[in-house]
Scaffold this motif. Structure first.
Motif, short mmCIF file in Angstrom:
data_model
loop_
_atom_site.label_atom_id
_atom_site.label_comp_id
_atom_site.label_asym_id
_atom_site.label_seq_id
_atom_site.Cartn_x
_atom_site.Cartn_y
_atom_site.Cartn_z
N THR A 21 8.32 54.55 103.74
CA THR A 21 7.80 53.30 103.23
C THR A 21 8.86 52.57 102.39
O THR A 21 9.47 53.16 101.51
CB THR A 21 6.56 53.54 102.34
N THR A 22 9.08 51.31 102.71
CA THR A 22 10.04 50.52 101.95
C THR A 22 9.33 49.89 100.77
O THR A 22 8.41 49.08 100.95
CB THR A 22 10.66 49.42 102.84
N LEU A 23 9.74 50.27 99.57
CA LEU A 23 9.13 49.71 98.37
C LEU A 23 9.77 48.37 98.05
O LEU A 23 11.00 48.24 98.03
CB LEU A 23 9.29 50.67 97.20
N ARG A 24 8.94 47.38 97.80
CA ARG A 24 9.43 46.03 97.55
C ARG A 24 9.10 45.63 96.11
O ARG A 24 8.01 45.91 95.63
CB ARG A 24 8.81 45.05 98.54
N PRO A 25 10.03 44.97 95.45
CA PRO A 25 9.81 44.61 94.04
C PRO A 25 8.84 43.43 93.91
O PRO A 25 8.61 42.69 94.88
CB PRO A 25 11.21 44.21 93.57
N PRO A 26 8.26 43.24 92.74
CA PRO A 26 7.37 42.10 92.52
C PRO A 26 8.07 40.75 92.64
O PRO A 26 7.45 39.75 92.99
CB PRO A 26 6.85 42.32 91.10
N ALA A 27 9.36 40.73 92.32
CA ALA A 27 10.11 39.48 92.40
C ALA A 27 11.59 39.79 92.61
O ALA A 27 12.05 40.90 92.31
CB ALA A 27 9.92 38.65 91.12
N ILE A 245 24.20 37.92 94.98
CA ILE A 245 23.74 39.03 94.15
C ILE A 245 22.24 38.92 94.00
O ILE A 245 21.72 37.87 93.62
CB ILE A 245 24.41 38.99 92.76
N GLN A 246 21.54 39.98 94.34
CA GLN A 246 20.09 40.02 94.20
C GLN A 246 19.71 40.96 93.07
O GLN A 246 20.13 42.11 93.06
CB GLN A 246 19.42 40.47 95.50
N LEU A 247 18.91 40.45 92.14
CA LEU A 247 18.38 41.27 91.06
C LEU A 247 16.90 41.54 91.35
O LEU A 247 16.08 40.62 91.34
CB LEU A 247 18.53 40.57 89.72
N LYS A 248 16.58 42.77 91.66
CA LYS A 248 15.18 43.13 91.86
C LYS A 248 14.49 43.18 90.49
O LYS A 248 15.02 43.78 89.55
CB LYS A 248 15.07 44.48 92.57
#
Length: 476
Positions: A21-27, A245-248
């Motif tokens: 399962t790929t966990l995805r952040p709220p934003a 750059i992506q900040l989870k």
């Protein structure tokens, strides 16, 4: 009854499913190269990097083993250097930075062009001999993991770009002076990259470190106000995707007393992060977080209206509709007939590509007068309407369009059983005349997105994906 083997097999399958399962952040906050470039440029100014360049010890560096340790040649060069009174950088500039994917594809390459003029003074001439020096520093932004498993951004491999060094005389003088200057320039070719690495690279790394800290602080210090509540973000982990750059981000809802009422963490809930393209930054917010934000603005409530006083035409329509069901009940409706509207749950937003709908569960009660203790009847209404997101300056605006009653149920009745569809039109009109203006009034001020101005932009823009709300700077 399942045996131990079956239980073990089920546990194994569950473990594999959870692992896959790929966990995805709220934003997710995506930062393009323009934002990275501008903020790092400012940090270099704040760290006085230009002054570091002007203080480079050129003369002492080229005097250190000037001829590679070859005795005869070393003596010759030392005799030349004896004619140099001083040698220093007289002016320096850091030109426009360039941020792009690294050649290895594992990070971002930051290229920092340097433009300097060095002055050389010798008793042979009365004027200063000037040399133009150009070079480029390159460093790589990567994601590193600590011993505890936490990831963070680092700047590494800071050095001169291969083949970027150019040194030339700004003016030609006598043959003897030109020859002396050429010797000095040949000594600066190996010396300048060494000075850049030892003197400037530590400053560049400190500037990047402070930029990283500022960005994380910006995220934490930019809560979104939702009436008396706040939606706050916390950085979880960074990633580098192409030139972005992506900040989870984690998220939490905090009430007026400062207590966390709802946590949003990484989960299997879908989140589509669109490509950044040429947009400087984007904030992608998961659908369940958007729902919680709207719920904070529109909590469950009860509205009471004396229909004959406020909406007399609707009062007459309601009486006519009830008369079809029961003439006796219709005759009991007095001038103070009362309607109660209760929102059983907060509105539920359903996001799709470019569109949004809102679903609500509403209870509507009709009383003969304002003194009646029991309603004539109670209706449960499954209502829906289109939701419209738009922006105004740095505020996210939301409004609901016309409410439709998708399903209507008779929950209880004191005037006998009847088909609630007979009242569908008039009750829908009541909802649009009473509930809709009330909800849109609470949404009218919009939601301030302080992160927009914190990143240096005045206006925001927004769009919807199939499972998220995306906020970006407005196109200039």
């Amino acid at each position: 009854m399942a045996g131990p083997l079956t239980f073990t097999l089920l546990c194994g399958l569950l473990a594999v499913t959870l692992a896959e399962t790929t966990l995805r952040p709220p934003a997710v906050l995506s930062l393009g190269r323009e934002v990275i470039k501008e903020r790092l440029t400012q940090e270099l100014k704040d760290h006085d990097a230009v002054n570091i360049l002007q203080q480079l010890p050129l003369l002492s560096t080229i005097r250190e083993k000037p001829a590679g340790g070859i005795p005869i040649l070393g003596n010759l060069v030392n005799s030349i250097l004896n004619h140099i009174i001083w040698l220093k950088v007289t002016s320096a500039n850091i030109l426009q930075l360039l941020v792009q994917p690294s050649d290895e594809g594992q990070g971002l390459a930051v290229k920092i062009p340097l433009d300097m003029v060095a002055g050389l003074n010798t008793p042979l001439v009365k004027t200063i001999v000037e040399m133009h020096m150009q070079t480029e520093v390159q460093a790589i932004i990567t994601v590193n993991a600590s011993e505890r498993g936490h990831t963070h951004l680092v700047l590494e491999d800071c050095s001169n770009s291969h083949g970027s060094l150019r040194i030339s005389l700004l003016q030609k003088l006598s043959f003897l002076v030109n020859s002396l200057a050429n010797k000095v320039m040949s000594l600066l070719v190996p010396a300048l990259p060494k000075l850049v690495k030892t003197q400037l690279c530590p400053v560049i790394k400190e500037a990047f470190k402070d930029m990283h800290v500022d960005l994380l602080s910006l995220v934490r210090a930019a809560p979104i106000s939702l009436g008396s509540n706040h939606l706050e973000f916390d950085p979880l982990s960074p990633a580098i995707k192409g030139n972005v750059i992506q900040l989870k981000l984690g998220a939490k809802l905090v009430n007026s007393q400062g207590n966390v009422t709802k946590w949003f963490k990484e989960s299997a809930v879908s989140l589509t992060v669109p490509a950044l393209d040429n947009t400087p930054f984007s904030l992608t917010v998961r659908q369940d977080v958007v729902n919680a934000a709207v719920a904070a603005l529109l909590p469950q409530e009860e509205l009471v209206v004396l229909l004959d006083y406020v909406l007399p035409e609707l009062a007459r329509q309601l009486k006519s509709s009830i008369k079809v069901i029961s003439t006796k009940a219709a005759d009991q409706l007095g001038p103070t007939q009362m309607v109660k509207i209760l929102t059983q749950e907060t509105p539920d937003l359903l996001l799709d590509q470019g569109t949004a709908k809102v679903a609500q569960l509403i209870v509507l009660e009709v009383f003969a007068t304002n003194e009646a203790h029991r309603p004539f009847f109670t209706l449960g209404i499954e209502a829906s309407s289109e939701a419209q997101f738009y922006t105004r300056d740095d505020r996210l605006m939301l409004s609901f369009n016309e409410i439709s009653s998708d399903r209507i149920h008779l929950m209880n009745s004191g005037i006998g059983l009847f088909n609630p569809e007979l009242l569908k039109n008039v009750t829908t009109e009541i909802l649009n005349s009473v509930l809709l203006p009330n909800q849109n009034g609470k949404l009218r001020s919009g939601i301030s997105i302080p992160m927009v101005k914190a990143l240096g932009f005045e206006e925001a823009s927004s769009f919807l994906t199939k499972d998220s709300l995306v906020i970006t700077p407005a196109s200039q």
